[in-house]
Design a protein around this motif. Structure first.
Motif, PDB file in Angstrom:
ATOM      1  N   MET A  10     -19.261  -7.852 -38.005  1.00  0.00           N
ATOM      2  CA  MET A  10     -20.820  -7.001 -38.554  1.00  0.00           C
ATOM      3  C   MET A  10     -21.626  -7.281 -37.449  1.00  0.00           C
ATOM      4  SD  MET A  10     -22.752  -9.033 -41.890  1.00  0.00           S
ATOM      5  CE  MET A  10     -23.701 -10.714 -40.685  1.00  0.00           C
ATOM      6  N   GLN A  11     -22.841  -6.775 -37.317  1.00  0.00           N
ATOM      7  CA  GLN A  11     -23.618  -6.763 -36.128  1.00  0.00           C
ATOM      8  C   GLN A  11     -24.709  -7.688 -36.228  1.00  0.00           C
ATOM      9  OE1 GLN A  11     -22.988  -4.444 -33.924  1.00  0.00           O
ATOM     10  NE2 GLN A  11     -24.708  -5.123 -32.254  1.00  0.00           N
ATOM     11  N   THR A  12     -24.352  -9.003 -35.376  1.00  0.00           N
ATOM     12  CA  THR A  12     -25.766 -10.236 -34.979  1.00  0.00           C
ATOM     13  C   THR A  12     -26.723  -9.349 -34.769  1.00  0.00           C
ATOM     14  OG1 THR A  12     -23.813 -11.218 -34.550  1.00  0.00           O
ATOM     15  CG2 THR A  12     -25.950 -12.340 -34.134  1.00  0.00           C
ATOM     16  N   VAL A  13     -27.898 -10.036 -35.851  1.00  0.00           N
ATOM     17  CA  VAL A  13     -28.905  -9.925 -35.902  1.00  0.00           C
ATOM     18  C   VAL A  13     -29.865 -10.587 -34.385  1.00  0.00           C
ATOM     19  CG1 VAL A  13     -31.462  -8.561 -35.963  1.00  0.00           C
ATOM     20  CG2 VAL A  13     -29.655  -8.374 -37.241  1.00  0.00           C
ATOM     21  N   PHE A  14     -30.051 -10.404 -33.011  1.00  0.00           N
ATOM     22  CA  PHE A  14     -31.199 -11.674 -32.669  1.00  0.00           C
ATOM     23  C   PHE A  14     -32.704 -11.672 -32.969  1.00  0.00           C
ATOM     24  CE2 PHE A  14     -27.007  -9.968 -30.248  1.00  0.00           C
ATOM     25  CZ  PHE A  14     -26.485 -10.951 -30.673  1.00  0.00           C
ATOM     26  N   LYS A  15     -32.940 -12.512 -33.913  1.00  0.00           N
ATOM     27  CA  LYS A  15     -34.178 -12.553 -33.584  1.00  0.00           C
ATOM     28  C   LYS A  15     -34.475 -14.475 -33.618  1.00  0.00           C
ATOM     29  CE  LYS A  15     -34.778 -10.460 -38.472  1.00  0.00           C
ATOM     30  NZ  LYS A  15     -34.664 -10.000 -39.830  1.00  0.00           N
ATOM     31  N   SER A  16     -35.913 -14.894 -34.039  1.00  0.00           N
ATOM     32  CA  SER A  16     -36.259 -15.976 -32.583  1.00  0.00           C
ATOM     33  C   SER A  16     -34.761 -16.698 -33.879  1.00  0.00           C
ATOM     34  CB  SER A  16     -37.787 -16.043 -33.194  1.00  0.00           C
ATOM     35  OG  SER A  16     -37.937 -15.827 -32.304  1.00  0.00           O
TER      36      SER A  16
ATOM     37  N   SER B 253     -26.724 -19.659 -32.285  1.00  0.00           N
ATOM     38  CA  SER B 253     -27.729 -20.003 -31.583  1.00  0.00           C
ATOM     39  C   SER B 253     -28.202 -19.060 -29.773  1.00  0.00           C
ATOM     40  CB  SER B 253     -27.977 -21.824 -31.346  1.00  0.00           C
ATOM     41  OG  SER B 253     -29.207 -22.338 -31.007  1.00  0.00           O
ATOM     42  N   TYR B 254     -28.873 -19.881 -29.337  1.00  0.00           N
ATOM     43  CA  TYR B 254     -28.784 -19.276 -28.196  1.00  0.00           C
ATOM     44  C   TYR B 254     -29.177 -20.352 -26.922  1.00  0.00           C
ATOM     45  CZ  TYR B 254     -30.683 -15.642 -31.228  1.00  0.00           C
ATOM     46  OH  TYR B 254     -31.403 -14.760 -32.032  1.00  0.00           O
ATOM     47  N   SER B 255     -28.938 -19.882 -26.017  1.00  0.00           N
ATOM     48  CA  SER B 255     -29.017 -20.671 -23.816  1.00  0.00           C
ATOM     49  C   SER B 255     -30.236 -20.174 -24.005  1.00  0.00           C
ATOM     50  CB  SER B 255     -27.629 -21.014 -23.866  1.00  0.00           C
ATOM     51  OG  SER B 255     -27.105 -19.698 -22.512  1.00  0.00           O
ATOM     52  N   PHE B 256     -31.571 -20.495 -23.301  1.00  0.00           N
ATOM     53  CA  PHE B 256     -32.658 -20.395 -22.263  1.00  0.00           C
ATOM     54  C   PHE B 256     -32.178 -20.488 -21.178  1.00  0.00           C
ATOM     55  CE2 PHE B 256     -33.978 -20.497 -26.511  1.00  0.00           C
ATOM     56  CZ  PHE B 256     -34.424 -18.978 -27.410  1.00  0.00           C
ATOM     57  N   GLY B 257     -32.450 -19.533 -20.437  1.00  0.00           N
ATOM     58  CA  GLY B 257     -32.089 -20.012 -18.527  1.00  0.00           C
ATOM     59  C   GLY B 257     -30.732 -19.456 -18.042  1.00  0.00           C
ATOM     60  N   ALA B 258     -31.225 -19.713 -16.886  1.00  0.00           N
ATOM     61  CA  ALA B 258     -29.814 -19.236 -15.901  1.00  0.00           C
ATOM     62  C   ALA B 258     -28.328 -19.962 -15.987  1.00  0.00           C
ATOM     63  CB  ALA B 258     -29.882 -18.601 -14.534  1.00  0.00           C
ATOM     64  N   PHE B 259     -29.452 -21.800 -15.947  1.00  0.00           N
ATOM     65  CA  PHE B 259     -28.710 -22.213 -15.803  1.00  0.00           C
ATOM     66  C   PHE B 259     -27.128 -22.513 -16.659  1.00  0.00           C
ATOM     67  CE2 PHE B 259     -27.356 -27.219 -14.910  1.00  0.00           C
ATOM     68  CZ  PHE B 259     -26.687 -26.524 -13.894  1.00  0.00           C
ATOM     69  N   PRO B 260     -28.723 -22.983 -18.004  1.00  0.00           N
ATOM     70  CA  PRO B 260     -27.798 -23.220 -19.360  1.00  0.00           C
ATOM     71  C   PRO B 260     -26.809 -22.313 -19.495  1.00  0.00           C
ATOM     72  CG  PRO B 260     -29.793 -23.859 -19.358  1.00  0.00           C
ATOM     73  CD  PRO B 260     -29.820 -23.251 -18.283  1.00  0.00           C
ATOM     74  N   THR B 261     -26.722 -21.262 -19.431  1.00  0.00           N
ATOM     75  CA  THR B 261     -25.851 -19.533 -19.533  1.00  0.00           C
ATOM     76  C   THR B 261     -24.843 -19.750 -19.283  1.00  0.00           C
ATOM     77  OG1 THR B 261     -28.418 -18.208 -20.314  1.00  0.00           O
ATOM     78  CG2 THR B 261     -25.951 -17.113 -20.456  1.00  0.00           C
ATOM     79  N   ILE B 262     -24.969 -19.674 -17.633  1.00  0.00           N
ATOM     80  CA  ILE B 262     -23.786 -20.633 -17.028  1.00  0.00           C
ATOM     81  C   ILE B 262     -22.739 -21.537 -17.326  1.00  0.00           C
ATOM     82  CG2 ILE B 262     -22.955 -20.633 -14.827  1.00  0.00           C
ATOM     83  CD1 ILE B 262     -25.434 -18.774 -14.004  1.00  0.00           C
ATOM     84  N   GLU B 263     -23.392 -22.260 -17.519  1.00  0.00           N
ATOM     85  CA  GLU B 263     -22.572 -23.363 -18.114  1.00  0.00           C
ATOM     86  C   GLU B 263     -22.557 -22.805 -19.466  1.00  0.00           C
ATOM     87  OE1 GLU B 263     -22.043 -27.265 -17.295  1.00  0.00           O
ATOM     88  OE2 GLU B 263     -22.730 -25.773 -15.345  1.00  0.00           O
TER      89      GLU B 263
END
Lengths: 241, 241
Positions: free
Chosen positions: A1-7, A15-25
């Motif tokens: 199933m396709q995940t819809v990306f909303k707030s 959930s989401y990681s915001f920013g390059a540094f946490p996303t790389i982690e």
């Protein structure tokens, strides 16, 4: 199933990681949980190539998509966002733990995880509930440390104690029996440092489940900030090992 | 001249304490600086009478004014607001100090002041600038501790050191010479614990002005959060006195 990306909302399965540094982690520590990584067209620093390589190496899809970025970004806009499936971990036995009873402040929760990592403690028990540990605000405050921490939820401290029978439990309380700065040498058993909610602290009954500890402070403040108390305790306990 | 009470801006000659608790700290510690205290008509708890008595005793004007409250309130509305004239203090000699180089995060700044108070350190030097120390966000994070702290600004650490000649200076740096957990006994001289900006730390030249100290942590994080590092250092230095 396709995940819809909303707030982000608490009942999401991702959930989401915001920013390059946490996303790389996130990609480094939990590649199997990543759904997709989004980058802005304006993310053209040196980091871009590193991110591309990291995604390729970990078989993670990277999408340049300004629309998704601007829709999901918190107030301070960011250039990289990681979307990942929420997860729960299993705590390791025979290593030190931190346990938090109903932590309510997301900033504190993230800061405590970052501090734990700094002092080599990788296991976090959440007792009773509290803030949503995978809320993007917690991830941000942890600066990505959360992805290297094992965390698990327990209904009560008794339920936790039944599983981790080899642990010595140290509830931190304003009227604790032992003073942190003046503690007798500990045994070689693994320890669990337990802290209460920011506003209410720990119930009286915590005194029965372990050796209660106080970080003595002047009467000019009611209590230390939770993340400061946890930081001092982690410093002192890992120093003595 | 009549002061007009608008949303806080850095260039104002006055600032605000939001909430009953910090405002009570303001009235108790700096009554001569209070311009006026505002309370909402819905502030009808037990605290109301205490606030009225406190204002009367300190000759502070208390005004019930929902309009001003709703105009000035931050997002989370509050029931009591104190308006006060901004001030600067003179630091005391021969007592321990904290010095912060260009602190940029208001939450950290407030938390550090609260922690200082908890460990009996009342003097804070701000070196070079940084966040507006009397911004309501700092006051809120300090939970009113700021009103019991003496703070003063200095252009450079050298300018500071020329005045406080009896102080031993301890710059905290990632590559400090001494490890905090393993420091030799100190002299009876008062100490100054110095911390750099959240992102940049302290310049190399700080090593020349004192004994640099490191709080050792694992390689899994880049650095401890500033307020955590300051909390651990305050704990350790006041413990050893």
């Amino acid at each position: 199933m396709q995940t819809v990306f909303k707030s982000y909302k608490k009942d999401f399965e991702h959930s989401y990681s915001f920013g390059a540094f946490p996303t790389i982690e996130l990609i480094k520590s939990k590649p199997e949980k990543v759904i997709k990584v989004f980058a802005s067209t304006s993310y053209r620093e040196e980091g871009r190539e590193e991110l591309e390589n990291l995604c390729r190496k970990n078989n993670v899809e990277l999408e340049i998509n300004d629309k998704v970025i601007s829709r999901l970004s918190p107030k301070e806009s960011c250039l990289v966002i990681g979307a990942f499936k929420k997860y729960e971990c299993e705590l390791q036995k025979n290593v030190p733990h931190v346990a938090l009873q109903n932590p309510s402040n997301m900033g504190n929760l993230g800061t405590i995880m970052r501090t734990m990592l700094g002092f080599g403690v990788h296991d976090l028990a959440i007792i009773g509930g509290g803030a949503d540990i995978l809320d993007p605000k917690v991830i941000r405050a942890s600066m990505g440390a959360i992805f290297r921490i094992r965390f698990s939820h327990f209904d009560t401290i008794e339920q936790y104690a039944e599983i981790f029978t080899s642990h010595e439990l140290y509830p931190f309380m304003l009227d604790g029996e032992l003073s942190l700065s003046d503690m007798p040498p500990r045994s070689d058993k693994p320890f669990t440092l337990i802290f209460g909610n920011e506003a209410t602290g720990l119930d009286e009954h915590y005194k029965q489940i372990g050796k209660s500890v106080v970080i003595k402070h002047s009467g000019e403040i009611d209590s230390l900030n939770l993340s400061i108390a946890a930081g001092i305790a982690l410093y002192e306990f890992t120093k003595k090992r």
